[in-house]
Design a protein around this motif. Structure first.
Motif, PDB file in Angstrom:
ATOM      1  N   LYS A 281      54.345  29.847  58.400  1.00 21.76           N
ATOM      2  CA  LYS A 281      55.237  29.833  57.078  1.00 21.76           C
ATOM      3  C   LYS A 281      55.969  31.308  56.808  1.00 21.76           C
ATOM      4  N   ALA A 282      54.999  32.448  57.312  1.00 17.85           N
ATOM      5  CA  ALA A 282      55.625  33.844  57.700  1.00 17.85           C
ATOM      6  C   ALA A 282      57.687  33.826  57.928  1.00 17.85           C
ATOM      7  N   LEU A 283      57.754  32.860  59.306  1.00  9.52           N
ATOM      8  CA  LEU A 283      58.585  32.744  60.024  1.00  9.52           C
ATOM      9  C   LEU A 283      59.417  31.841  59.906  1.00  9.52           C
ATOM     10  N   GLY A 284      59.475  31.113  58.889  1.00  6.76           N
ATOM     11  CA  GLY A 284      59.844  29.393  58.485  1.00  6.76           C
ATOM     12  C   GLY A 284      59.707  28.520  58.872  1.00  6.76           C
ATOM     13  N   GLY A 285      57.676  28.744  59.704  1.00  2.69           N
ATOM     14  CA  GLY A 285      57.449  27.058  59.973  1.00  2.69           C
ATOM     15  C   GLY A 285      57.410  27.182  60.991  1.00  2.69           C
ATOM     16  N   ALA A 286      57.937  28.236  61.700  1.00  6.39           N
ATOM     17  CA  ALA A 286      57.835  28.146  63.125  1.00  6.39           C
ATOM     18  C   ALA A 286      56.646  27.828  63.649  1.00  6.39           C
ATOM     19  N   LYS A 287      56.917  26.871  65.173  1.00  5.91           N
ATOM     20  CA  LYS A 287      55.307  26.307  65.917  1.00  5.91           C
ATOM     21  C   LYS A 287      54.851  27.597  67.000  1.00  5.91           C
ATOM     22  N   LEU A 288      53.970  26.944  67.237  1.00  6.26           N
ATOM     23  CA  LEU A 288      53.200  27.709  68.126  1.00  6.26           C
ATOM     24  C   LEU A 288      53.189  27.161  69.622  1.00  6.26           C
ATOM     25  N   LYS A 289      53.558  27.644  70.418  1.00  7.23           N
ATOM     26  CA  LYS A 289      53.207  26.881  71.384  1.00  7.23           C
ATOM     27  C   LYS A 289      52.710  27.780  72.640  1.00  7.23           C
ATOM     28  N   LEU A 290      51.577  27.456  73.595  1.00  7.68           N
ATOM     29  CA  LEU A 290      50.550  27.188  74.808  1.00  7.68           C
ATOM     30  C   LEU A 290      50.897  27.836  75.953  1.00  7.68           C
ATOM     31  N   VAL A 291      50.782  28.417  76.411  1.00 10.22           N
ATOM     32  CA  VAL A 291      51.039  29.245  77.584  1.00 10.22           C
ATOM     33  C   VAL A 291      50.023  29.567  78.334  1.00 10.22           C
ATOM     34  N   LEU A 292      49.537  28.177  78.802  1.00 12.41           N
ATOM     35  CA  LEU A 292      47.785  28.755  80.412  1.00 12.41           C
ATOM     36  C   LEU A 292      48.866  29.004  81.456  1.00 12.41           C
ATOM     37  N   ILE A 293      48.002  29.989  81.318  1.00  4.64           N
ATOM     38  CA  ILE A 293      47.771  31.031  83.213  1.00  4.64           C
ATOM     39  C   ILE A 293      46.730  31.018  83.572  1.00  4.64           C
ATOM     40  N   ASP A 294      46.506  30.481  84.463  1.00  3.85           N
ATOM     41  CA  ASP A 294      45.253  29.804  85.337  1.00  3.85           C
ATOM     42  C   ASP A 294      45.263  31.541  85.675  1.00  3.85           C
ATOM     43  N   CYS A 295      43.791  32.184  86.466  1.00  2.18           N
ATOM     44  CA  CYS A 295      43.333  33.909  86.685  1.00  2.18           C
ATOM     45  C   CYS A 295      42.313  33.257  87.764  1.00  2.18           C
ATOM     46  N   GLY A 296      41.739  32.141  88.265  1.00  2.00           N
ATOM     47  CA  GLY A 296      41.527  31.563  89.229  1.00  2.00           C
ATOM     48  C   GLY A 296      39.563  32.141  88.903  1.00  2.00           C
ATOM     49  N   ASP A 297      39.602  32.299  89.959  1.00  2.00           N
ATOM     50  CA  ASP A 297      37.611  32.807  90.064  1.00  2.00           C
ATOM     51  C   ASP A 297      37.225  34.033  90.805  1.00  2.00           C
TER      52      ASP A 297
ATOM     53  N   VAL B  67      37.627  38.646  90.538  1.00  2.00           N
ATOM     54  CA  VAL B  67      38.385  38.715  89.717  1.00  2.00           C
ATOM     55  C   VAL B  67      39.749  39.559  90.143  1.00  2.00           C
ATOM     56  N   GLU B  68      40.108  39.734  91.805  1.00  2.00           N
ATOM     57  CA  GLU B  68      41.486  40.020  92.204  1.00  2.00           C
ATOM     58  C   GLU B  68      42.421  38.903  91.836  1.00  2.00           C
ATOM     59  N   LYS B  69      42.125  37.398  91.947  1.00  2.00           N
ATOM     60  CA  LYS B  69      42.992  36.542  91.359  1.00  2.00           C
ATOM     61  C   LYS B  69      43.607  36.997  89.879  1.00  2.00           C
ATOM     62  N   ALA B  70      42.066  37.574  89.051  1.00  2.00           N
ATOM     63  CA  ALA B  70      41.924  37.142  87.341  1.00  2.00           C
ATOM     64  C   ALA B  70      42.780  38.393  87.277  1.00  2.00           C
ATOM     65  N   LYS B  71      43.078  39.894  88.228  1.00  2.00           N
ATOM     66  CA  LYS B  71      43.768  40.589  87.898  1.00  2.00           C
ATOM     67  C   LYS B  71      45.673  40.697  88.082  1.00  2.00           C
ATOM     68  N   ASN B  72      45.724  39.847  89.015  1.00  3.37           N
ATOM     69  CA  ASN B  72      47.157  39.193  89.344  1.00  3.37           C
ATOM     70  C   ASN B  72      47.780  38.296  88.739  1.00  3.37           C
TER      71      ASN B  72
ATOM     72  N   SER C  26      33.147  37.579  81.623  1.00  4.88           N
ATOM     73  CA  SER C  26      33.440  39.409  80.984  1.00  4.88           C
ATOM     74  C   SER C  26      33.969  40.304  82.656  1.00  4.88           C
ATOM     75  N   SER C  27      33.492  39.675  83.748  1.00  3.99           N
ATOM     76  CA  SER C  27      34.118  40.665  85.033  1.00  3.99           C
ATOM     77  C   SER C  27      35.460  40.315  85.186  1.00  3.99           C
ATOM     78  N   PHE C  28      35.848  38.877  84.518  1.00  2.00           N
ATOM     79  CA  PHE C  28      37.513  38.588  84.661  1.00  2.00           C
ATOM     80  C   PHE C  28      38.421  39.408  83.447  1.00  2.00           C
ATOM     81  N   THR C  29      37.941  39.560  82.339  1.00  2.00           N
ATOM     82  CA  THR C  29      38.491  40.030  81.321  1.00  2.00           C
ATOM     83  C   THR C  29      38.479  41.106  80.978  1.00  2.00           C
ATOM     84  N   LEU C  30      37.355  42.333  82.027  1.00  2.12           N
ATOM     85  CA  LEU C  30      37.506  43.512  82.279  1.00  2.12           C
ATOM     86  C   LEU C  30      38.971  43.194  82.834  1.00  2.12           C
ATOM     87  N   ALA C  31      39.096  43.696  84.204  1.00  2.00           N
ATOM     88  CA  ALA C  31      40.719  43.013  84.597  1.00  2.00           C
ATOM     89  C   ALA C  31      41.762  42.537  84.208  1.00  2.00           C
TER      90      ALA C  31
END
Length: 407
Positions: A68-84, A86-91, A112-117
């Motif tokens: 509402k503070a942005l005139g009713g702007a809608k949220l749009k979800l952007v999906l990102i696959d971080c893989g399986d 740690v290296e894929k997650a970082k990339n 958590s390992s992925f979130t750390l990266a």
């Protein structure tokens, strides 16, 4: 004079024509938020449930009028696959911040390992990230753009284990004295075990008689369960973070005659309570198994749980769907407070937010401390009862009474 009037008119017209574009710049029609999770590989199943929570959250925020503070702007979800890995997650995180420059916030990354990266990258990009991951390290690094909505692994142990000890003593008339640990080496399990072994076991008078660790995926649970059977501990702490590993453990326990409460089994992750565990294991084998988790479907979530069942045919609502749904509303609240679709403004709104009771998270409130940890974050204890894992603690939000498995 005529020329002056014409110039004035042209100038006024130009300003009038420019005004709508200025308004549009201030109030966009949509605002992008991200979900970065392992949509492929070993952890794809729990990540897909996080996606469900995000999708329902986006739809509900938008149906309620958007930002509402942005005139009713809608949220749009952007999906990102971080893989399986740690290296894929970082990339994946590097691609996300490079390609999705208009994201104002994101949530993820499950393990958590992925979130750390991932957050090493998002911190440099100054992108605020909410996470349901547990590791204490996530918010012990002095970062300013990570917000941990779940209780940390050590906090979960400190809150949950004493309650389990009380339950055991009340139900059986004696206090457990020995414990076995079988766990994977992911960051969450390591942090949980550290708190248990360095502090809680001594405080609670528990002797560690088995301590086994594996790297997921687990190839064969036989050696682990053989050691547990030989030691016959009063408690078994099983900590897998891949559904396939959880199934192997439970199957092998049943094969060796340790299931169905013969050794009371406790976990510290949602994995052992995932619906997929039932694909190859009977409900009787899981009866009484408990897990301490940061969130689960509890009293007050009835409408959301019903929507998850209706829309995705999910049998129950795990932490992944509840917390991610809550994160979408939390980002919407930050945008309302920020008043503009700007990642720095959203981050500052999260840092200063004080939103009262946390409806979609147990305990505490929608407020973060200087580390980015949610103030007063509680835990839930979930127990398999008649083929369904249900919340049995805390009492005020529980949907069933707990029982202690009989040996």
């Amino acid at each position: 004079m005529a020329d002056l009037t014409r110039r004035t008119l042209i100038g006024s017209t130009a300003i009038a024509l420019a005004a709508p574009s200025i308004v549009r710049a201030q109030s966009p029609t949509e605002v992008k938020v991200g979900l970065i999770v392992p949509l492929s590989g070993l952890y794809a199943r729990p990540a897909s449930v996080m996606r469900m929570g995000a999708e329902i959250g986006i739809d509900d925020v938008n149906a309620a009028g958007g930002i509402k503070a942005l005139g009713g702007a809608k949220l749009k979800l952007v999906l990102i696959d971080c893989g399986d890995t740690v290296e894929k997650a970082k990339n994946a995180a590097q691609r996300m911040v490079a390609q999705e420059t208009d994201l104002v916030a994101a949530t993820g990354a499950y393990l958590s390992s992925f979130t750390l990266a991932v957050t090493e990258v998002t911190e440099r990009a100054q992108l605020p990230v909410l996470t349901l991951s547990y590791s204490d390290l996530l918010t012990d690094r002095g970062f300013k753009y990570i917000f941990q909505t779940a209780a940390t692994a050590s906090s979960q142990s400190e809150q949950g284990l004493p309650e389990l000890m009380k339950l055991a003593e009340t139900a059986s008339g004696k206090r457990p004295k020995t414990v076995a640990i079988v766990m994977d080496n992911t960051a969450t399990s390591v942090a949980t075990a550290k708190a248990l072994k360095e502090k809680l076991f001594k405080q609670l008078g528990l002797e560690l008689v088995v301590d086994e660790v594996w790297t997921p995926p687990l190839a064969d649970a036989t050696p682990l369960i053989q050691k547990v059977r030989a030691a016959r501990p009063d408690l078994l702490f099983a900590m897998p973070n891949a559904v396939s590993d959880a199934k192997l453990l439970v199957e092998k326990m049943n094969e060796f005659g340790l299931g169905q409460g013969r050794i009371p089994t406790i976990s510290f992750s949602i994995t052992i309570a995932e619906p997929d565990v039932l694909q190859s294991v009977s409900p009787q084998v899981l009866q009484g198994v408990m897990t301490v988790v940061a969130n689960w479907g509890f009293k007050g979530h009835e409408r959301l749980i019903a929507e998850v069942k209706r829309r995705y045919n999910e049998p129950w609502a795990t932490q992944n769907v509840i917390s991610t749904y809550g994160d979408i509303w939390l980002m919407a609240a930050a945008l309302e407070q920020a008043g503009k679709p700007d990642k720095e403004a959203v981050a500052q709104a999260l840092r200063t937010m004080d939103g009262g009771p946390a409806k979609y998270y147990p305990g505490g409130q929608l407020k973060f401390d200087e580390k980015g940890r949610r103030v007063g974050a509680g835990v839930t204890i979930v127990q398999w009862q008649n083929g369904v894992p249900v919340t049995v603690f805390p009492k005020e939000i529980a949907v069933a009474e707990p029982f202690w498995p009989k040996r």
